[in-house]
Design an enzyme around this catalytic site. Sequence first.
Site, PDB file in Angstrom:
ATOM      1  N   SER A 195       0.906  -1.223  -0.103  1.00  0.00           N
ATOM      2  CA  SER A 195       0.042   0.024   0.014  1.00  0.00           C
ATOM      3  C   SER A 195       0.758   1.318  -0.013  1.00  0.00           C
ATOM      4  CB  SER A 195      -0.732   0.076   1.259  1.00  0.00           C
ATOM      5  OG  SER A 195      -1.611   1.217   1.365  1.00  0.00           O
ATOM      6  N   ASN A 226       9.702   8.550   4.636  1.00  0.00           N
ATOM      7  CA  ASN A 226       8.598   9.202   4.144  1.00  0.00           C
ATOM      8  C   ASN A 226       7.749   9.671   5.068  1.00  0.00           C
ATOM      9  OD1 ASN A 226       5.622   8.141   4.301  1.00  0.00           O
ATOM     10  ND2 ASN A 226       6.881   6.282   3.984  1.00  0.00           N
ATOM     11  N   ILE A 231       4.227  11.181   4.338  1.00  0.00           N
ATOM     12  CA  ILE A 231       3.298  11.618   3.640  1.00  0.00           C
ATOM     13  C   ILE A 231       2.050  12.045   4.471  1.00  0.00           C
ATOM     14  CG2 ILE A 231       1.732  10.851   1.431  1.00  0.00           C
ATOM     15  CD1 ILE A 231       4.610  10.550   0.706  1.00  0.00           C
ATOM     16  N   ASN A 248      -4.902  -0.380   7.715  1.00  0.00           N
ATOM     17  CA  ASN A 248      -3.346   0.248   8.338  1.00  0.00           C
ATOM     18  C   ASN A 248      -3.577   0.782   9.587  1.00  0.00           C
ATOM     19  OD1 ASN A 248      -1.093   1.844   8.329  1.00  0.00           O
ATOM     20  ND2 ASN A 248      -1.791   3.147   6.754  1.00  0.00           N
ATOM     21  N   CYS A 308      -1.539   4.620  12.073  1.00  0.00           N
ATOM     22  CA  CYS A 308      -1.910   5.838  12.155  1.00  0.00           C
ATOM     23  C   CYS A 308      -2.631   6.320  13.638  1.00  0.00           C
ATOM     24  CB  CYS A 308      -3.089   6.105  11.000  1.00  0.00           C
ATOM     25  SG  CYS A 308      -4.408   5.166  11.449  1.00  0.00           S
ATOM     26  N   ASN A 339       4.804  -2.702   8.454  1.00  0.00           N
ATOM     27  CA  ASN A 339       4.763  -1.298   8.167  1.00  0.00           C
ATOM     28  C   ASN A 339       6.198  -0.462   8.238  1.00  0.00           C
ATOM     29  OD1 ASN A 339       3.810   1.372   7.004  1.00  0.00           O
ATOM     30  ND2 ASN A 339       1.752   0.774   7.592  1.00  0.00           N
ATOM     31  N   THR A 371       8.936  -0.023  -1.586  1.00  0.00           N
ATOM     32  CA  THR A 371      10.069   0.818  -1.928  1.00  0.00           C
ATOM     33  C   THR A 371      10.727   0.738  -3.338  1.00  0.00           C
ATOM     34  OG1 THR A 371      10.395   1.627   0.142  1.00  0.00           O
ATOM     35  CG2 THR A 371      11.861   2.308  -1.122  1.00  0.00           C
TER      36      THR A 371
HETATM   37  C1  LIG Z   1       5.970   6.638   0.064  1.00  0.00           C
HETATM   38  C2  LIG Z   1       5.495   5.512   0.853  1.00  0.00           C
HETATM   39  C3  LIG Z   1       4.033   5.555   1.074  1.00  0.00           C
HETATM   40  C4  LIG Z   1       3.247   4.638   1.987  1.00  0.00           C
HETATM   41  N1  LIG Z   1       2.090   4.665   2.026  1.00  0.00           N
HETATM   42  C5  LIG Z   1       1.263   3.768   2.887  1.00  0.00           C
HETATM   43  C6  LIG Z   1       0.017   3.792   3.036  1.00  0.00           C
HETATM   44  O1  LIG Z   1      -0.818   4.558   2.532  1.00  0.00           O
HETATM   45  N2  LIG Z   1      -0.610   2.832   3.834  1.00  0.00           N
HETATM   46  C7  LIG Z   1       0.181   1.465   4.337  1.00  0.00           C
HETATM   47  O2  LIG Z   1      -0.429   0.705   4.890  1.00  0.00           O
HETATM   48  N3  LIG Z   1       1.417   1.684   4.074  1.00  0.00           N
HETATM   49  C8  LIG Z   1       2.262   2.538   3.495  1.00  0.00           C
HETATM   50  N4  LIG Z   1       3.562   2.384   3.227  1.00  0.00           N
HETATM   51  C9  LIG Z   1       4.151   1.074   3.797  1.00  0.00           C
HETATM   52  C10 LIG Z   1       4.601   0.384   2.797  1.00  0.00           C
HETATM   53  O3  LIG Z   1       3.455  -0.345   2.322  1.00  0.00           O
HETATM   54  C11 LIG Z   1       5.366  -0.625   3.404  1.00  0.00           C
HETATM   55  O4  LIG Z   1       4.771  -1.453   4.307  1.00  0.00           O
HETATM   56  C12 LIG Z   1       6.865  -0.487   3.924  1.00  0.00           C
HETATM   57  O5  LIG Z   1       7.434   0.802   2.824  1.00  0.00           O
HETATM   58  C13 LIG Z   1       7.828  -1.254   3.993  1.00  0.00           C
HETATM   59  O6  LIG Z   1       8.064  -1.904   2.691  1.00  0.00           O
HETATM   60  P1  LIG Z   1       9.205  -1.754   1.920  1.00  0.00           P
HETATM   61  O7  LIG Z   1      10.458  -1.715   2.443  1.00  0.00           O
HETATM   62  O8  LIG Z   1       9.204  -2.901   0.725  1.00  0.00           O
HETATM   63  O9  LIG Z   1       8.856  -0.186   0.975  1.00  0.00           O
HETATM   64  C14 LIG Z   1       4.309   3.584   2.344  1.00  0.00           C
HETATM   65  C15 LIG Z   1       5.311   3.414   2.167  1.00  0.00           C
HETATM   66  C16 LIG Z   1       5.902   4.370   1.418  1.00  0.00           C
HETATM   67  C17 LIG Z   1       7.545   4.289   1.113  1.00  0.00           C
END
Ligand SMILES: Cc1cc2nc3c(=O)[nH]c(=O)nc-3n(C[C@H](O)[C@H](O)[C@H](O)COP(=O)(O)O)c2cc1C
Length: 317
Positions: free
Chosen positions: A30, A78, A80, A135, A138, A199, A274
């Site tokens: 996500s 991040n 966001i 999620n 938050c 997360n 990512t």
């Molecule tokens: C830019 C960005 C935005 C994200 N937005 C969300 C989100 O809206 N909801 C959520 O559950 N996780 C969000 N995540 C977390 C990712 O889904 C994931 O759990 C986390 O980045 C770890 O995995 P990765 O190392 O492969 O990125 C976000 C991650 C990034 C980098």
Amino acid sequence: MALPQRPAMTVDPTVDLGPISLSTPLVAASGTVGSVWEFAGLVDVSSYGALVAKSVSEEPWPGRPPPRLAPAGLGMLNRIGIQNPGIEAWQRETAPRLGRISAPVWGSAVGKEPAEFGRVAAGLEKAGVAAVEVNLSCPNLEDGRMFSLDPAATRDVIREVVVATSLPVGAKLTPNSEDIVAVAQAAIEAGASWLTLTNTVWGGGIDIETQEPLVSGMVGGYSGPPIKPIAIRCVLEVARALPGVPILGCGGIVSGKDVVEYLLAGASAVAIGTIHFAEPRAASRILAELIEWCESRGVSRVSELTGGALQKAGSYA
Ligand SMILES: Cc1cc2nc3c(=O)[nH]c(=O)nc-3n(C[C@H](O)[C@H](O)[C@H](O)COP(=O)(O)O)c2cc1C
């Protein structure tokens, strides 16, 4: 003389994540593939078992002021702030497009109090998603703390969501909690069909020239390769304490070997996040690497790998 050919082996990539059958073990995480339809317009999504849309709340959330994204070490920070248009606008924009996407799309619900999560989940179901990931990273309106730091708050949210939708529900947990097993157990007891572990990890960084934090609000979510050992630790702890609980591993995956590692630790499937920013088509490469690894080791079904390291880990208790 022609060399004898190694017989072509076919590896079955299908896996089950609790009640959900996936055509491959790869799920798009996500927040890293927009609301999926934009991404699916650019990238062939056939390597994914499912794609998770960015998180949605009941009302629109404006998100944090910039800077929101920054490279930090070998990963990314991040902040966001879960910017999103709110469930009604999301439904209007996304629902008509879901049918054109050739892989299952899951929704992701956020909220400020448990009942809001339930209403959002019902809205996601109405839009036509195949499952709802919750999620829990938050802040809770009640005390400002992340829901998934607390087993009771996690249980309250999952209970609301499970009542509000007939779809499978996943609980996405933070690795920042003191006792992830307690939080995981609360989510499962409340009716979650799977756990997403995990997360982002809290992180921070400073630009030493401007002397300002790299992301607004000082602290952000750290993601990418450096968090893999932290998320794998969470998978190992939960898989060992709650055998058989379906786990979607997530954090720092960039290769087929990373997927193997998560599966051996106890995950049934994995989410990749990512890596999409550097390599939007990473899923097809990662799946090919996974299949090749299985072929070279005589593994005929990807699902056989799940939990393979746990028996061995038993002796380290
Ligand atoms: C830019 C960005 C935005 C994200 N937005 C969300 C989100 O809206 N909801 C959520 O559950 N996780 C969000 N995540 C977390 C990712 O889904 C994931 O759990 C986390 O980045 C770890 O995995 P990765 O190392 O492969 O990125 C976000 C991650 C990034 C980098």
